[in-house]
Write a protein that holds these residues in place. Structure first.
Motif, PDB file in Angstrom:
ATOM      1  N   TYR A  35      -4.534   5.521   2.676  1.00 26.79           N
ATOM      2  CA  TYR A  35      -4.043   4.974   1.411  1.00 26.79           C
ATOM      3  C   TYR A  35      -4.938   5.389   0.247  1.00 26.79           C
ATOM      4  CZ  TYR A  35      -0.912   2.362   4.308  1.00 26.79           C
ATOM      5  OH  TYR A  35       0.060   2.014   5.212  1.00 26.79           O
ATOM      6  N   ILE A  36      -5.488   6.576   0.366  1.00 28.59           N
ATOM      7  CA  ILE A  36      -6.449   7.055  -0.623  1.00 28.59           C
ATOM      8  C   ILE A  36      -5.867   7.037  -2.042  1.00 28.59           C
ATOM      9  CG2 ILE A  36      -5.804   9.440  -0.031  1.00 28.59           C
ATOM     10  CD1 ILE A  36      -8.678  10.265  -0.586  1.00 28.59           C
ATOM     11  N   TYR A  37      -4.588   7.385  -2.182  1.00 24.92           N
ATOM     12  CA  TYR A  37      -4.003   7.442  -3.520  1.00 24.92           C
ATOM     13  C   TYR A  37      -3.638   6.041  -4.031  1.00 24.92           C
ATOM     14  CZ  TYR A  37      -3.849  12.301  -2.158  1.00 24.92           C
ATOM     15  OH  TYR A  37      -4.204  13.536  -1.707  1.00 24.92           O
ATOM     16  N   GLY A  38      -3.105   5.218  -3.149  1.00 29.35           N
ATOM     17  CA  GLY A  38      -2.772   3.843  -3.543  1.00 29.35           C
ATOM     18  C   GLY A  38      -4.026   3.060  -3.917  1.00 29.35           C
ATOM     19  N   ASP A  39      -5.095   3.283  -3.160  1.00 31.19           N
ATOM     20  CA  ASP A  39      -6.363   2.620  -3.479  1.00 31.19           C
ATOM     21  C   ASP A  39      -6.870   3.081  -4.845  1.00 31.19           C
ATOM     22  OD1 ASP A  39      -6.137   1.438  -1.031  1.00 31.19           O
ATOM     23  OD2 ASP A  39      -7.659   2.654  -0.037  1.00 31.19           O
ATOM     24  N   ARG A  56       0.832  -1.209   0.000  1.00 30.42           N
ATOM     25  CA  ARG A  56       0.000   0.000   0.000  1.00 30.42           C
ATOM     26  C   ARG A  56       0.864   1.257   0.000  1.00 30.42           C
ATOM     27  NH1 ARG A  56      -5.317  -0.807   3.529  1.00 30.42           N
ATOM     28  NH2 ARG A  56      -6.122   0.446   1.797  1.00 30.42           N
ATOM     29  N   ASP A  57       1.990   1.217   0.710  1.00 34.67           N
ATOM     30  CA  ASP A  57       2.882   2.379   0.702  1.00 34.67           C
ATOM     31  C   ASP A  57       3.454   2.611  -0.693  1.00 34.67           C
ATOM     32  OD1 ASP A  57       2.822   3.356   3.348  1.00 34.67           O
ATOM     33  OD2 ASP A  57       3.952   1.603   4.002  1.00 34.67           O
ATOM     34  N   SER A  58       3.869   1.515  -1.326  1.00 38.10           N
ATOM     35  CA  SER A  58       4.465   1.613  -2.654  1.00 38.10           C
ATOM     36  C   SER A  58       3.456   2.174  -3.662  1.00 38.10           C
ATOM     37  CB  SER A  58       4.946   0.220  -3.086  1.00 38.10           C
ATOM     38  OG  SER A  58       5.179   0.167  -4.464  1.00 38.10           O
ATOM     39  N   LEU A  59       2.204   1.699  -3.592  1.00 36.13           N
ATOM     40  CA  LEU A  59       1.199   2.171  -4.550  1.00 36.13           C
ATOM     41  C   LEU A  59       0.785   3.613  -4.258  1.00 36.13           C
ATOM     42  CD1 LEU A  59      -1.088  -0.953  -5.070  1.00 36.13           C
ATOM     43  CD2 LEU A  59       0.863  -0.185  -6.417  1.00 36.13           C
ATOM     44  N   ARG A 119       1.225   9.141  -6.606  1.00 34.49           N
ATOM     45  CA  ARG A 119       1.721  10.525  -6.606  1.00 34.49           C
ATOM     46  C   ARG A 119       2.659  10.771  -7.773  1.00 34.49           C
ATOM     47  NH1 ARG A 119       0.959  13.039  -1.395  1.00 34.49           N
ATOM     48  NH2 ARG A 119       0.294  11.499   0.134  1.00 34.49           N
ATOM     49  N   LYS A 120       3.502   9.755  -8.052  1.00 33.68           N
ATOM     50  CA  LYS A 120       4.473   9.929  -9.145  1.00 33.68           C
ATOM     51  C   LYS A 120       3.793  10.133 -10.490  1.00 33.68           C
ATOM     52  CE  LYS A 120       8.198   7.211  -7.099  1.00 33.68           C
ATOM     53  NZ  LYS A 120       8.636   5.804  -7.006  1.00 33.68           N
ATOM     54  N   ILE A 121       2.701   9.428 -10.743  1.00 30.92           N
ATOM     55  CA  ILE A 121       2.056   9.575 -12.051  1.00 30.92           C
ATOM     56  C   ILE A 121       0.977  10.661 -12.029  1.00 30.92           C
ATOM     57  CG2 ILE A 121       2.544   7.155 -12.652  1.00 30.92           C
ATOM     58  CD1 ILE A 121      -0.468   6.598 -12.310  1.00 30.92           C
ATOM     59  N   GLY A 122       0.817  11.338 -10.895  1.00 30.12           N
ATOM     60  CA  GLY A 122      -0.100  12.480 -10.848  1.00 30.12           C
ATOM     61  C   GLY A 122      -1.548  12.120 -10.577  1.00 30.12           C
ATOM     62  N   LEU A 123      -1.773  10.885 -10.118  1.00 25.80           N
ATOM     63  CA  LEU A 123      -3.150  10.458  -9.850  1.00 25.80           C
ATOM     64  C   LEU A 123      -3.714  11.160  -8.610  1.00 25.80           C
ATOM     65  CD1 LEU A 123      -4.607   8.409 -11.620  1.00 25.80           C
ATOM     66  CD2 LEU A 123      -4.259   6.703  -9.845  1.00 25.80           C
ATOM     67  N   ASP A 124      -2.810  11.557  -7.711  1.00 22.88           N
ATOM     68  CA  ASP A 124      -3.264  12.208  -6.470  1.00 22.88           C
ATOM     69  C   ASP A 124      -4.041  13.487  -6.748  1.00 22.88           C
ATOM     70  OD1 ASP A 124      -0.817  13.138  -7.460  1.00 22.88           O
ATOM     71  OD2 ASP A 124      -0.291  14.058  -5.551  1.00 22.88           O
ATOM     72  N   LYS A 125      -3.710  14.135  -7.870  1.00 27.18           N
ATOM     73  CA  LYS A 125      -4.396  15.395  -8.186  1.00 27.18           C
ATOM     74  C   LYS A 125      -5.782  15.156  -8.781  1.00 27.18           C
ATOM     75  CE  LYS A 125      -0.022  17.607  -9.060  1.00 27.18           C
ATOM     76  NZ  LYS A 125       0.702  16.303  -9.239  1.00 27.18           N
ATOM     77  N   LEU A 126      -6.066  13.915  -9.174  1.00 26.57           N
ATOM     78  CA  LEU A 126      -7.339  13.634  -9.849  1.00 26.57           C
ATOM     79  C   LEU A 126      -8.385  13.026  -8.920  1.00 26.57           C
ATOM     80  CD1 LEU A 126      -5.873  12.053 -13.140  1.00 26.57           C
ATOM     81  CD2 LEU A 126      -6.462  14.445 -12.721  1.00 26.57           C
ATOM     82  N   VAL A 127      -7.939  12.495  -7.772  1.00 24.72           N
ATOM     83  CA  VAL A 127      -8.873  11.813  -6.869  1.00 24.72           C
ATOM     84  C   VAL A 127      -9.832  12.820  -6.232  1.00 24.72           C
ATOM     85  CG1 VAL A 127      -9.072  10.369  -4.821  1.00 24.72           C
ATOM     86  CG2 VAL A 127      -7.146  10.051  -6.365  1.00 24.72           C
TER      87      VAL A 127
END
Lengths: 248, 248
Positions: A134-138, A102-105, A110-118
Motif C-alpha cells: 500500500y505504498i501509494y495509499g500510505d 487502503r485499496d481505494s487510497l 495513482r489517479k492524481i499522479g502521486l505514485d510517480k513522486l514516491v
C-alpha cells in the motif's frame, strides 16, 4: 511575523531543478504552491529509504501518514454527515470506510499522479512485501498530512473535498456497491474447506424496532457476533467482522 | 449573510428557562455562548429517547457521535504529532487510543459535567445495558461534533486542546502507563481455563533493524499475529490484537 519571514526566505530560496519539478507537480495536485516544500518531500519518503535520526528514530512518511489518516477521516466524516442528513451512523461509517480503504487510497494516489513522486528502495520490496503493498495509499495519507501542516485545516478540507472526493469518487456508485460480507465469507470457507454457520442469539423489541443478535461459527468455533434491525443485517454485521478477522 | 441573519434571529430569540440553563452550562464548558443551541441539544439526546423522523430514521446523538469521534481523533492526532516530534506512529497511535478510549471519554464527560446534561430513558437501561455503558463518553464525542458544527474547526480544536487535554489529561502519566497486553491476556486465560502460547514465526534483518513476527495461540488455535523490532514488542502487538478479539 515568523510566517512572514518564512515567506520572504522562501521567496529568495534557490530551488534545485528537482525541487522545482516537485513544486510544480504538487501545485498541480493541490492547486497551490507549497510554502514548506520539505514537509511534502517527507510525505513522499517510504520507510524503505528512511533516514536515521536521533534516538534510533528513522524519518520517513509514517508519522505524516498517521496524521493524514486522521485528518482525512475527519473531513470525509464531515462531508458524509452533511451530504446524507437522514442516514444513520452505521451507514456513514460504512461509506467512509469504503472511501478511505487502503485499496481505494492506493488507486486514488495513482489517479492524481502521486505514485510517480514516491521515493522508495525497490530492492527491499522482496524482504518486506507487506510494507510495499500500500505504498501509494500510505503516501496519499501522508500527503494529506503535509497539506494540512503546510496550509491549515480549511485549505486541506477544500483540497480533499474538491480535488479528491468530487473529482475521483462517484458517491452513488460507492453507496450502491453492496458489499456482501456473508457471501464473501462463505465463498472463502468453501475454498478453504471450512464450515460456516450463523446462529440467532436473541431477538428483542426496542421501541418500534426489533434488534437481532447473531453469531457466526467457522468450523464450529465462534468467530464474531453481529447485531442489526433485521436478521439479515445482523448476519452481515457478524460476517463483516469475521472477514476482518480472517483478513478475507 | 445567512450567518448574520441567524445571529440577529438568535439575538431576539426567546429562550425558555431550561434553555437558558443549558446555554449557561455549555458556555461554562466551552467558554463561548452557543450560536445554535439545537445542535448541542441533539448532542445530549441518548438513543433511548430518540425522536422518530422520516424514513424510519430516529434522531439522537449517534450521528454527532460519529462526527465528533472523527474530529476528536484528528485534533488529538495533531496535538500528539506536534508534542512528540521524535516518536514513531506506533507510539502516537497507542497514546491517542488511550486518550480517546471509551472509558477515558466516559470519565472526561463526568469531569466537565456533561453527565448531568444528557437526556436518557433509564427504564430502558435494563433491556440494552450495552448502549448505556458508555452513555457519557458517547455524549462527549457528540458534544465535540456539536462544537465543531457550531463554531468551526479552529475553535473546536482550541476547545479540545485547552479545555479538555491541557486541563484533564496528564500526558506524562498516560505515556508512562505501561499497558501490558501480554500479562492481561495470560491472566484472562488463567481465569477462563485456556492455554496461551506465543510462537516466533520469523526474524528478519531490515537495514539496521531486526523485524520479529510472532503468533499467539489460545487453546492451540491461532488468534492473532504481531510484529515488532524485538520479540517482546512483537508479542505485545499480538497480545494486544488478541485482547481486542476477546474483548478483554
Amino acid at each position: 511575523m515568523r510566517s512572514l519571514l518564512r515567506h520572504i526566505s522562501n521567496w529568495f530560496r534557490a530551488y534545485s531543478p528537482e525541487e522545482k519539478k516537485l513544486l510544480t507537480a504538487i501545485r498541480q495536485i493541490t492547486g497551490k504552491k507549497p510554502s514548506n516544500l520539505q514537509i511534502y518531500q517527507l510525505a513522499l519518503i517510504h520507510c524503505s529509504v528512511a533516514r536515521e535520526m536521533r534516538d534510533g528514530y528513522r524519518e520517513s512518511n509514517e508519522r505524516l501518514e498517521y496524521l493524514g489518516d486522521a485528518i482525512l477521516g475527519a473531513v470525509v466524516a464531515e462531508y458524509l454527515f452533511k451530504k446524507y442528513p437522514y442516514k444513520d451512523e452505521g451507514f456513514l461509517t460504512e461509506i467512509r470506510s469504503r472511501i478511505v480503504s487502503r485499496d481505494s487510497l492506493n488507486a486514488l494516489a495513482r489517479k492524481i499522479g502521486l505514485d510517480k513522486l514516491v521515493i522508495y528502495d525497490a530492492k527491499r520490496s522482496k524482504s518486506s512485501p507487506q510494507s510495499f503493498k500500500y505504498i501509494y495509499g500510505d503516501a496519499m495519507e501522508a500527503f494529506v498530512g503535509a497539506v494540512f501542516l503546510d496550509k491549515g485545516f480549511r485549505f486541506c478540507r477544500r483540497f480533499i473535498v474538491e480535488k479528491l472526493l468530487d473529482h475521483h469518487f462517484d458517491m452513488d456508485e460507492i453507496v450502491e456497491t453492496d458489499t456482501n460480507y456473508k457471501s464473501r465469507l462463505i465463498e472463502w470457507a468453501q475454498r478453504n474447506n471450512r464450515t460456516v454457520r450463523f446462529e440467532l442469539l436473541s431477538e428483542r423489541q426496542q421501541g418500534a424496532y426489533k434488534q437481532f443478535k447473531v453469531q457466526v461459527l467457522v468450523n464450529n468455533q465462534e468467530i464474531a457476533r453481529g447485531s442489526g434491525y433485521s436478521k439479515k443485517q445482523a448476519e452481515q454485521d457478524a460476517a463483516r467482522k469475521a472477514c476482518e478477522y480472517f483478513a478475507i
